[in-house]
Scaffold this motif. Sequence first.
Motif, PDB file in Angstrom:
ATOM      1  N   LEU A  45     -12.740  -0.502  14.738  1.00  0.00           N
ATOM      2  CA  LEU A  45     -12.090  -1.921  14.562  1.00  0.00           C
ATOM      3  C   LEU A  45     -12.027  -2.676  15.828  1.00  0.00           C
ATOM      4  CD1 LEU A  45      -9.769  -1.750  11.484  1.00  0.00           C
ATOM      5  CD2 LEU A  45     -12.318  -2.075  11.552  1.00  0.00           C
ATOM      6  N   LEU A  46     -12.273  -1.735  16.885  1.00  0.00           N
ATOM      7  CA  LEU A  46     -12.043  -2.289  18.271  1.00  0.00           C
ATOM      8  C   LEU A  46     -13.010  -3.583  18.542  1.00  0.00           C
ATOM      9  CD1 LEU A  46     -10.013  -1.998  20.740  1.00  0.00           C
ATOM     10  CD2 LEU A  46     -11.805  -0.768  21.707  1.00  0.00           C
ATOM     11  N   SER A  47     -12.790  -4.820  18.720  1.00  0.00           N
ATOM     12  CA  SER A  47     -13.477  -5.750  18.802  1.00  0.00           C
ATOM     13  C   SER A  47     -12.807  -7.110  18.998  1.00  0.00           C
ATOM     14  CB  SER A  47     -14.654  -6.289  17.715  1.00  0.00           C
ATOM     15  OG  SER A  47     -13.801  -6.805  16.623  1.00  0.00           O
ATOM     16  N   PRO A  48     -13.425  -8.069  19.810  1.00  0.00           N
ATOM     17  CA  PRO A  48     -12.670  -9.432  19.960  1.00  0.00           C
ATOM     18  C   PRO A  48     -12.111  -9.947  18.714  1.00  0.00           C
ATOM     19  CG  PRO A  48     -14.510  -9.324  21.215  1.00  0.00           C
ATOM     20  CD  PRO A  48     -14.567  -8.240  20.413  1.00  0.00           C
ATOM     21  N   VAL A  49     -12.894  -9.768  17.563  1.00  0.00           N
ATOM     22  CA  VAL A  49     -12.288 -10.516  16.412  1.00  0.00           C
ATOM     23  C   VAL A  49     -10.948  -9.972  16.107  1.00  0.00           C
ATOM     24  CG1 VAL A  49     -12.858 -10.585  13.985  1.00  0.00           C
ATOM     25  CG2 VAL A  49     -15.127 -10.516  15.384  1.00  0.00           C
ATOM     26  N   TYR A  50     -10.488  -8.747  16.162  1.00  0.00           N
ATOM     27  CA  TYR A  50      -9.264  -8.298  15.891  1.00  0.00           C
ATOM     28  C   TYR A  50      -8.499  -8.037  16.989  1.00  0.00           C
ATOM     29  CZ  TYR A  50     -11.942  -7.178  11.793  1.00  0.00           C
ATOM     30  OH  TYR A  50     -12.965  -7.163  10.653  1.00  0.00           O
ATOM     31  N   GLY A  51      -8.456  -8.797  18.052  1.00  0.00           N
ATOM     32  CA  GLY A  51      -7.737  -8.384  19.457  1.00  0.00           C
ATOM     33  C   GLY A  51      -6.957  -9.542  19.862  1.00  0.00           C
ATOM     34  N   PHE A  52      -6.404 -10.344  18.991  1.00  0.00           N
ATOM     35  CA  PHE A  52      -5.844 -11.541  19.503  1.00  0.00           C
ATOM     36  C   PHE A  52      -4.688 -11.950  18.368  1.00  0.00           C
ATOM     37  CE2 PHE A  52     -10.123 -12.355  20.838  1.00  0.00           C
ATOM     38  CZ  PHE A  52      -9.737 -12.264  22.359  1.00  0.00           C
ATOM     39  N   GLY A  53      -4.202 -10.501  17.986  1.00  0.00           N
ATOM     40  CA  GLY A  53      -2.634 -10.956  17.381  1.00  0.00           C
ATOM     41  C   GLY A  53      -1.548 -10.895  18.624  1.00  0.00           C
ATOM     42  N   PRO A  54      -0.331 -10.895  18.099  1.00  0.00           N
ATOM     43  CA  PRO A  54       0.789 -11.080  18.890  1.00  0.00           C
ATOM     44  C   PRO A  54       1.079  -9.771  20.013  1.00  0.00           C
ATOM     45  CG  PRO A  54       1.671 -11.770  16.869  1.00  0.00           C
ATOM     46  CD  PRO A  54       0.244 -11.466  16.772  1.00  0.00           C
ATOM     47  N   ASN A  55       0.821  -8.658  19.457  1.00  0.00           N
ATOM     48  CA  ASN A  55       1.035  -7.505  19.961  1.00  0.00           C
ATOM     49  C   ASN A  55      -0.474  -7.235  20.976  1.00  0.00           C
ATOM     50  OD1 ASN A  55       3.494  -6.304  19.374  1.00  0.00           O
ATOM     51  ND2 ASN A  55       2.692  -5.615  17.517  1.00  0.00           N
ATOM     52  N   ALA A  56      -1.560  -7.417  20.582  1.00  0.00           N
ATOM     53  CA  ALA A  56      -2.592  -7.344  21.419  1.00  0.00           C
ATOM     54  C   ALA A  56      -2.474  -8.551  22.456  1.00  0.00           C
ATOM     55  CB  ALA A  56      -4.126  -7.830  20.362  1.00  0.00           C
ATOM     56  N   LEU A  57      -1.981  -9.571  22.332  1.00  0.00           N
ATOM     57  CA  LEU A  57      -1.769 -10.597  23.357  1.00  0.00           C
ATOM     58  C   LEU A  57      -0.926 -10.024  24.353  1.00  0.00           C
ATOM     59  CD1 LEU A  57      -1.988 -13.898  21.517  1.00  0.00           C
ATOM     60  CD2 LEU A  57      -3.788 -13.121  22.797  1.00  0.00           C
ATOM     61  N   ARG A  58       0.055  -9.335  23.957  1.00  0.00           N
ATOM     62  CA  ARG A  58       0.932  -8.996  24.977  1.00  0.00           C
ATOM     63  C   ARG A  58       0.286  -7.932  26.019  1.00  0.00           C
ATOM     64  NH1 ARG A  58       5.096 -10.340  21.039  1.00  0.00           N
ATOM     65  NH2 ARG A  58       4.569  -8.427  19.676  1.00  0.00           N
ATOM     66  N   TYR A  59      -0.784  -7.028  25.212  1.00  0.00           N
ATOM     67  CA  TYR A  59      -1.530  -5.872  25.840  1.00  0.00           C
ATOM     68  C   TYR A  59      -2.115  -6.618  26.966  1.00  0.00           C
ATOM     69  CZ  TYR A  59      -5.107  -2.821  27.065  1.00  0.00           C
ATOM     70  OH  TYR A  59      -5.986  -2.161  27.762  1.00  0.00           O
ATOM     71  N   LEU A  60      -3.106  -7.735  26.550  1.00  0.00           N
ATOM     72  CA  LEU A  60      -3.623  -8.510  27.591  1.00  0.00           C
ATOM     73  C   LEU A  60      -2.950  -8.837  28.723  1.00  0.00           C
ATOM     74  CD1 LEU A  60      -6.411 -10.116  25.263  1.00  0.00           C
ATOM     75  CD2 LEU A  60      -6.717  -8.025  26.795  1.00  0.00           C
ATOM     76  N   GLU A  61      -1.827  -9.515  28.226  1.00  0.00           N
ATOM     77  CA  GLU A  61      -0.874 -10.308  29.504  1.00  0.00           C
ATOM     78  C   GLU A  61      -0.661  -9.184  30.357  1.00  0.00           C
ATOM     79  OE1 GLU A  61       1.049 -13.441  31.266  1.00  0.00           O
ATOM     80  OE2 GLU A  61      -0.494 -13.347  29.463  1.00  0.00           O
ATOM     81  N   HIS A  62      -0.139  -7.944  29.813  1.00  0.00           N
ATOM     82  CA  HIS A  62       0.340  -6.732  30.639  1.00  0.00           C
ATOM     83  C   HIS A  62      -0.903  -6.402  31.529  1.00  0.00           C
ATOM     84  CE1 HIS A  62       2.708  -3.478  32.232  1.00  0.00           C
ATOM     85  NE2 HIS A  62       1.675  -2.524  31.835  1.00  0.00           N
ATOM     86  N   SER A  63      -1.928  -6.346  31.057  1.00  0.00           N
ATOM     87  CA  SER A  63      -3.141  -5.795  31.772  1.00  0.00           C
ATOM     88  C   SER A  63      -3.391  -6.932  32.899  1.00  0.00           C
ATOM     89  CB  SER A  63      -4.587  -5.685  30.821  1.00  0.00           C
ATOM     90  OG  SER A  63      -4.222  -4.742  29.880  1.00  0.00           O
ATOM     91  N   LEU A  64      -3.415  -7.961  32.530  1.00  0.00           N
ATOM     92  CA  LEU A  64      -3.470  -9.062  33.699  1.00  0.00           C
ATOM     93  C   LEU A  64      -2.574  -8.835  34.752  1.00  0.00           C
ATOM     94  CD1 LEU A  64      -4.747 -12.245  31.586  1.00  0.00           C
ATOM     95  CD2 LEU A  64      -6.190 -10.644  33.282  1.00  0.00           C
TER      96      LEU A  64
END
Length: 245
Positions: free
Chosen positions: A120-139
Amino acid sequence: MAAGGRPAEPEVIWARPPRAGRGPRPAHSRESIAAEAVRIADAEGIEAVSMRRVAAGIGAGTMSLYNYVPRKEDLYELMVDAVSGEYEFTAPTGDWRADLLALARQTRALMHRHPWLPRLLSPVYGFGPNALRYLEHSLECLAPLDAAGQEKLELVAAVNGTVATYVAGELALAERARSLPWSEAAEQRVRTAWLGSRLATGEYPLLAGVLAGAVDPVPGAGLDLAAVFERTVSRLLGAWATQAP
């Protein structure tokens, strides 16, 4: 709104109310729905997840579940975001490669806990609140890297894609070992003997040279998969560092 609570137009699950329609206070939550779907997938695989199974698990009617989750794709999105909440973020060290490698280790462990996740790892399922926190931390971890923002996102995607592919291979090997009608050691002895007979023909001198003296001459056998994972991700990050402007 179409019948059964399903939308007639495209929408993002996070933008809609927790439950469609009027009436008393919702009896269920997205968190409980996602938790039940994750429980089923962890135990039986993603194929076992259905609106009917999830509804039964939380004590709801199948049709009433559509008031909370309009589509199965939305259920998948809730699942991915739920397990994305398992990351433990620490303050960046200033060494972006070390920080991303640490995140990659967490992602690998996450995928082993939830073997359905790589599918299920795809941009389609990657923009929920927790996923956004992950991206923010990565940046935040990538702040010391001299590269454009889009390139940093590409790096995060490349690392996640590498981890997903690697874990999918690990899971496939483990599943095959479980399905063998004999021991894995017996299988390995037969394959080693066959490979040795082929290398003895002299048709594959380079491969024979690489495998000469190996403890497990069958490629991939006996590997320390964790160590190979570390080298694989580290090389990817190292290559990115040399190409960054």
